[in-house]
Design a protein around this motif. Sequence first.
Motif, mmCIF file in Angstrom:
data_model
loop_
_atom_site.group_PDB
_atom_site.id
_atom_site.type_symbol
_atom_site.label_atom_id
_atom_site.label_comp_id
_atom_site.label_asym_id
_atom_site.label_seq_id
_atom_site.Cartn_x
_atom_site.Cartn_y
_atom_site.Cartn_z
ATOM 1 N N UNK A 12 54.074 32.408 39.813
ATOM 2 C CA UNK A 12 55.490 32.623 39.016
ATOM 3 C C UNK A 12 55.553 31.357 38.252
ATOM 4 N N UNK A 13 56.291 31.576 37.185
ATOM 5 C CA UNK A 13 56.532 30.294 36.058
ATOM 6 C C UNK A 13 58.038 30.684 35.683
ATOM 7 N N UNK A 14 58.465 29.407 35.104
ATOM 8 C CA UNK A 14 59.927 29.756 34.476
ATOM 9 C C UNK A 14 59.942 28.816 33.342
ATOM 10 N N UNK A 15 61.204 28.989 32.714
ATOM 11 C CA UNK A 15 61.316 28.506 31.376
ATOM 12 C C UNK A 15 62.838 28.177 31.275
ATOM 13 N N UNK A 16 63.168 27.134 30.531
ATOM 14 C CA UNK A 16 64.450 26.910 30.207
ATOM 15 C C UNK A 16 65.380 26.355 31.527
ATOM 16 N N UNK A 17 64.637 25.609 32.188
ATOM 17 C CA UNK A 17 65.005 25.104 33.678
ATOM 18 C C UNK A 17 65.440 26.116 34.477
ATOM 19 N N UNK A 18 64.727 27.020 34.629
ATOM 20 C CA UNK A 18 64.869 28.232 35.417
ATOM 21 C C UNK A 18 65.666 29.295 35.064
ATOM 22 N N UNK A 19 66.086 29.392 33.727
ATOM 23 C CA UNK A 19 66.885 30.289 33.118
ATOM 24 C C UNK A 19 66.242 31.520 33.323
ATOM 25 N N UNK A 20 64.842 31.700 32.784
ATOM 26 C CA UNK A 20 64.215 32.781 32.959
ATOM 27 C C UNK A 20 62.856 32.661 33.742
ATOM 28 N N UNK A 21 62.313 33.291 34.625
ATOM 29 C CA UNK A 21 61.451 33.314 35.677
ATOM 30 C C UNK A 21 60.532 34.736 35.646
ATOM 31 N N UNK A 22 59.401 34.414 35.363
ATOM 32 C CA UNK A 22 58.355 35.542 35.314
ATOM 33 C C UNK A 22 57.553 35.464 36.461
ATOM 34 N N UNK A 23 57.031 36.829 37.229
ATOM 35 C CA UNK A 23 56.036 36.658 38.488
ATOM 36 C C UNK A 23 55.175 37.671 37.900
ATOM 37 N N UNK A 24 53.736 37.322 38.085
ATOM 38 C CA UNK A 24 52.767 38.205 37.970
ATOM 39 C C UNK A 24 51.971 38.169 38.781
ATOM 40 N N UNK A 25 51.049 39.239 38.944
ATOM 41 C CA UNK A 25 50.051 39.263 40.026
ATOM 42 C C UNK A 25 48.629 38.645 39.361
ATOM 43 N N UNK A 26 47.594 38.359 40.174
ATOM 44 C CA UNK A 26 46.408 37.611 39.483
ATOM 45 C C UNK A 26 45.493 38.626 38.754
ATOM 46 N N UNK A 27 46.014 39.918 38.837
ATOM 47 C CA UNK A 27 45.262 40.941 38.044
ATOM 48 C C UNK A 27 45.849 41.012 36.475
ATOM 49 N N UNK A 28 46.773 39.993 36.104
ATOM 50 C CA UNK A 28 47.478 40.209 35.065
ATOM 51 C C UNK A 28 48.670 41.261 34.912
ATOM 52 N N UNK A 29 49.146 41.584 35.912
ATOM 53 C CA UNK A 29 50.134 42.776 35.899
ATOM 54 C C UNK A 29 51.745 41.935 36.377
ATOM 55 N N UNK A 30 52.444 41.693 35.307
ATOM 56 C CA UNK A 30 53.755 41.366 35.631
ATOM 57 C C UNK A 30 54.502 42.129 36.435
ATOM 58 N N UNK A 31 55.137 41.434 37.484
ATOM 59 C CA UNK A 31 55.881 42.205 38.716
ATOM 60 C C UNK A 31 57.370 42.219 38.496
ATOM 61 N N UNK A 32 57.854 40.964 38.247
ATOM 62 C CA UNK A 32 59.270 40.760 37.919
ATOM 63 C C UNK A 32 59.569 39.667 36.942
ATOM 64 N N UNK A 33 60.610 40.101 36.274
ATOM 65 C CA UNK A 33 61.451 39.047 35.387
ATOM 66 C C UNK A 33 62.822 38.940 35.967
ATOM 67 N N UNK A 34 63.279 37.719 36.052
ATOM 68 C CA UNK A 34 64.549 37.291 36.231
ATOM 69 C C UNK A 34 65.033 36.412 35.382
ATOM 70 N N UNK A 35 66.245 36.634 35.033
ATOM 71 C CA UNK A 35 66.810 35.669 33.958
ATOM 72 C C UNK A 35 68.515 35.555 34.022
ATOM 73 N N UNK A 36 69.087 34.558 33.493
ATOM 74 C CA UNK A 36 70.587 34.419 33.653
ATOM 75 C C UNK A 36 71.022 35.308 32.549
ATOM 76 N N UNK A 37 72.023 36.001 33.253
ATOM 77 C CA UNK A 37 72.801 36.843 32.251
ATOM 78 C C UNK A 37 73.423 36.191 31.112
ATOM 79 N N UNK A 38 73.741 34.945 30.993
ATOM 80 C CA UNK A 38 74.516 34.284 30.027
ATOM 81 C C UNK A 38 73.421 34.298 28.508
ATOM 82 N N UNK A 39 72.002 34.448 28.928
ATOM 83 C CA UNK A 39 71.339 34.323 27.884
ATOM 84 C C UNK A 39 71.093 35.397 26.948
#
Length: 115
Positions: free
Chosen positions: A46-73
């Motif tokens: 996982x990695x995030x941007x904007x101080x945790x406002x957007x968080x992306x999780x991916x498997x090591x086979x380059x498949x994105x599993x989830x994207x979490x974000x702050x609704x205010x964005x």
Amino acid sequence: MKKLKGFGGRNYGKPEKPAGNIEKLQQQMKEQFEKVEQEFEKIEVSASAGGGAVKVTAKCNYEVVSIEYDESLLDDREMFNDLLIAAINETMRKVTEKRNEEISKIVGVGGLPNL
């Protein structure tokens, strides 16, 4: 079958025994790489941007599993887009780093196998 010797003392004919050892090492490394590729489907990064406002999780086979974000964005789509791209790029960088780390365990230092 008689081996023929050419100029410089080279043998022409059946290969010497070390070639068999190389084939065995190649087969072992191939099996280990296949096993690691299967493990990559389970390992998540996982990695995030904007101080945790957007968080992306991916498997090591380059498949994105989830994207979490702050609704205010969603009020500022351009910022959301920039943060999303930054988080995805950072996640993919971490995936590549993790893959290289796992593969180096197989290949070893200087390209010599750790078998």
